[in-house]
Every structure is written in C-alpha cells, then in structure tokens.
Write a protein that holds these residues in place. Structure first.
Motif, mmCIF file in Angstrom:
data_model
loop_
_atom_site.group_PDB
_atom_site.id
_atom_site.type_symbol
_atom_site.label_atom_id
_atom_site.label_comp_id
_atom_site.label_asym_id
_atom_site.label_seq_id
_atom_site.Cartn_x
_atom_site.Cartn_y
_atom_site.Cartn_z
ATOM 1 N N THR A 33 8.727 -35.386 -17.108
ATOM 2 C CA THR A 33 8.346 -36.109 -15.804
ATOM 3 C C THR A 33 9.760 -36.964 -15.758
ATOM 4 O OG1 THR A 33 5.937 -36.138 -16.307
ATOM 5 C CG2 THR A 33 6.722 -37.833 -15.080
ATOM 6 N N PRO A 34 10.161 -37.785 -16.579
ATOM 7 C CA PRO A 34 11.193 -38.696 -16.160
ATOM 8 C C PRO A 34 12.633 -37.705 -15.981
ATOM 9 C CG PRO A 34 10.793 -39.094 -18.295
ATOM 10 C CD PRO A 34 9.722 -37.976 -18.136
ATOM 11 N N LEU A 35 12.487 -36.923 -16.840
ATOM 12 C CA LEU A 35 13.855 -35.773 -17.013
ATOM 13 C C LEU A 35 14.017 -35.333 -15.338
ATOM 14 C CD1 LEU A 35 16.279 -34.763 -18.226
ATOM 15 C CD2 LEU A 35 14.853 -32.683 -18.678
ATOM 16 N N LEU A 36 12.974 -34.763 -14.848
ATOM 17 C CA LEU A 36 13.288 -34.084 -13.608
ATOM 18 C C LEU A 36 13.074 -35.101 -12.345
ATOM 19 C CD1 LEU A 36 10.857 -30.880 -14.005
ATOM 20 C CD2 LEU A 36 13.578 -31.083 -14.276
ATOM 21 N N ASP A 37 12.400 -36.260 -12.667
ATOM 22 C CA ASP A 37 12.290 -37.246 -11.748
ATOM 23 C C ASP A 37 13.820 -37.905 -11.460
ATOM 24 O OD1 ASP A 37 9.690 -37.020 -11.124
ATOM 25 O OD2 ASP A 37 8.987 -38.619 -12.230
ATOM 26 N N ARG A 38 14.177 -38.108 -12.485
ATOM 27 C CA ARG A 38 15.706 -38.856 -12.333
ATOM 28 C C ARG A 38 17.045 -37.869 -12.081
ATOM 29 N NH1 ARG A 38 15.532 -44.194 -16.096
ATOM 30 N NH2 ARG A 38 13.121 -44.518 -15.809
ATOM 31 N N TYR A 39 16.711 -36.881 -12.706
ATOM 32 C CA TYR A 39 17.829 -35.740 -12.907
ATOM 33 C C TYR A 39 17.627 -34.352 -12.348
ATOM 34 C CZ TYR A 39 18.896 -39.750 -15.789
ATOM 35 O OH TYR A 39 19.221 -40.904 -16.351
ATOM 36 N N ASP A 41 5.438 -23.336 -14.337
ATOM 37 C CA ASP A 41 4.088 -23.629 -14.416
ATOM 38 C C ASP A 41 3.636 -25.247 -14.805
ATOM 39 O OD1 ASP A 41 1.206 -22.543 -14.824
ATOM 40 O OD2 ASP A 41 1.357 -23.168 -16.719
ATOM 41 N N LEU A 42 4.268 -25.669 -15.419
ATOM 42 C CA LEU A 42 3.932 -27.283 -15.849
ATOM 43 C C LEU A 42 4.381 -28.126 -14.529
ATOM 44 C CD1 LEU A 42 5.600 -27.478 -19.372
ATOM 45 C CD2 LEU A 42 3.180 -27.677 -19.010
ATOM 46 N N THR A 43 5.196 -27.730 -13.702
ATOM 47 C CA THR A 43 5.721 -28.695 -12.906
ATOM 48 C C THR A 43 5.489 -28.040 -11.382
ATOM 49 O OG1 THR A 43 8.074 -27.648 -12.562
ATOM 50 C CG2 THR A 43 7.362 -29.471 -14.512
#
Length: 272
Positions: free
Chosen positions: A152-158, A100-102
């Motif tokens: 945001t950074p967690l899913l963008d990078r990993y 839901d958030l992403t």
C-alpha cells in the motif's frame, strides 16, 4: 540488531513464505553480482554495509535502512560499497500476485519508480512482513495481510502506471525473442544476426545498447530463469540443469548462484 557481514564469504538463506507467488531470502555477502534480470518484482531492505547497483536510471547506492527495488525484466547488478560485505533481506513477488492484490487500486501494469529509497513508511512494513515470514511456520493469512500492508505505501508513493515503452530495434527484438523462447537450445551470434540480416558486429553493438548486456549473458539469464521454474515445478537440480540447456549441474549451480545468490538445491528445499 547487529548483523554479521562476512569478509570473503557469502551466506544466503531462503525462507518459506506460505504464500504462492512470494519468495524470500536473507543474504550476507561480499560478492559482486553481474548484470541480470528477474521475472518478478524485487523488494528488499539493506541491513548492514553498503550496496551499489546499476539500474534504468543509472547507478544508485543503498545503506542500512534503505529499501531497494527492481521491476520484472529490469537489468541490474549488485556491488558492495568500498569492497566490504553487506547484508539484506529480499522478497520476490510474481507480477500475477501483485496484480491480484492491487487490481482495484492500481488497474493495469505498474512499475516501481525508485530503485533505492529511504522511507520508514515502507521499511517498517517490510520488516514486519519479513518477521511474519521468518516464523517457524508462516501463517498464510498473516503473510498476505503484511504483504498488503507493505504494498500500500510502496505503490502509493513510488508506484506508477507503466507508460508505453519504446521497444528495442526490430533486429534486437528478434534476437531477444529467439533467446527467450528457446533458451535451452544452443545458438550462435551468426544465427541471431541472420534473423534480421544484420552483421554480427551490428547485432552485438545494438543488443548491448538496448539491453545493457550481451547476447550470451542474456541467454544465461534465460536459462537460469527456466531452471528456477523447473525447480519450482519439482525437478531435481540435475534434471533442471539438463532441461534448461546447461552443460552440467555444476555449471547451472554457478550461474544460479550469480543471479539469485542461493544454490539450486537450497532454493528447491525452501519450496518443499
């Protein structure tokens, strides 16, 4: 900030998050956790000591400042490095909440590709989120905003779109389905093998190769996960133990502690 790590002990403190679908716990322990899996995404931060775990890419180690992650259904364990205790904070995020958030940024199912990572761009937002959660009365808006700032950074990078996975052999898949659909019901190895007409030896060997654990251990995991859902729905520990198929409440408590690190009573109280 110094973090006390118990020698020969275990402490776990669940936290109210104020956000449905998000759970949080602080742990300091020298215990070894057996192989198991969760229904949720797990995201944690090691505060002290050292932590070693088995994952889908093999054994990994994490030290203070490292972020640790696990995907829903991913078999993993936890061992203190050199037998000494360690302390960490852990978030458990329902897949539905993450989706839901992403939804717009990461359409489709996602997985986190690194079970242990050292990245201040992820560790910093995690620490700020946990600070918001640890407040006397967590503010849902602040928690949700901080969670988004972490993802945001967690899913963008990993993060990675989940590719089609090769499933287990059909005879293992049938056994898994039986254990997942009716974990509270007693079952024998012969019954599981008979679902596909294979021998008990074939089933046990194939199951262990495909899942990294045994049918009995997997059944216990499913019962604990069912008990967790029952507790979250308002059942008492005694009721959850009976409905999930455990011999008694103490049996459930031991299994629950091994998998989640907290007692069923403390888990239920944190959701109240």
């Amino acid at each position: 900030m110094a973090v006390a790590v118990p020698e020969g002990g275990h402490r776990a403190r669940p936290h109210r998050t104020g956000l449905p679908g998000l759970e949080a716990v602080s742990v300091a322990s020298d215990r070894t956790f057996p192989r198991h899996a969760h229904d949720q995404f797990g995201i944690g931060l090691v505060l002290a000591g050292g932590h070693r775990s088995w994952s889908g890419i093999g054994a990994v180690e994490a030290v203070p400042g490292d972020v640790i992650t696990v995907n829903p259904g991913e078999i993993h364990d936890g061992v203190p490095v050199q037998g000494r205790g360690r302390a960490w904070q852990m978030l458990y995020l329902d897949p539905a909440l993450l989706a839901d958030l992403t939804r717009e940024e990461t359409p489709g199912a996602v997985e986190i590709t690194h079970p242990a990572l050292r990245d201040p761009a992820v560790a910093g937002p995690f620490a700020r989120l946990f600070t918001a959660i640890a407040a006397a009365r967590p503010e849902p808006l602040a928690v949700e905003q901080a969670l988004t700032a972490l993802l945001t950074p967690l899913l963008d990078r990993y993060g990675n779109r989940t590719p089609p996975r090769r499933g287990p052999p059909p005879f293992v898949a049938r056994a898994l389905r039986r254990l997942e659909e009716a974990p509270a019901e007693a079952v024998t190895l012969a019954e599981l093998a008979g679902l596909s007409g294979v021998s008990r030896f074939q089933l046990l060997r194939g199951f262990s190769r495909a899942t990294g654990t045994t049918p009995h251990a997997y059944l216990m995991q499913q019962r604990v996960r069912l008990a967790r859902r029952l507790l979250a729905a308002g059942r008492s520990p005694a009721e959850a133990a009976a409905e999930a198929g455990f011999a008694d409440q103490s049996h459930m408590t031991r299994a629950f502690m091994r998998q989640f690190g907290v007692t069923p009573a403390r888990y239920r109280a944190a959701l109240a």
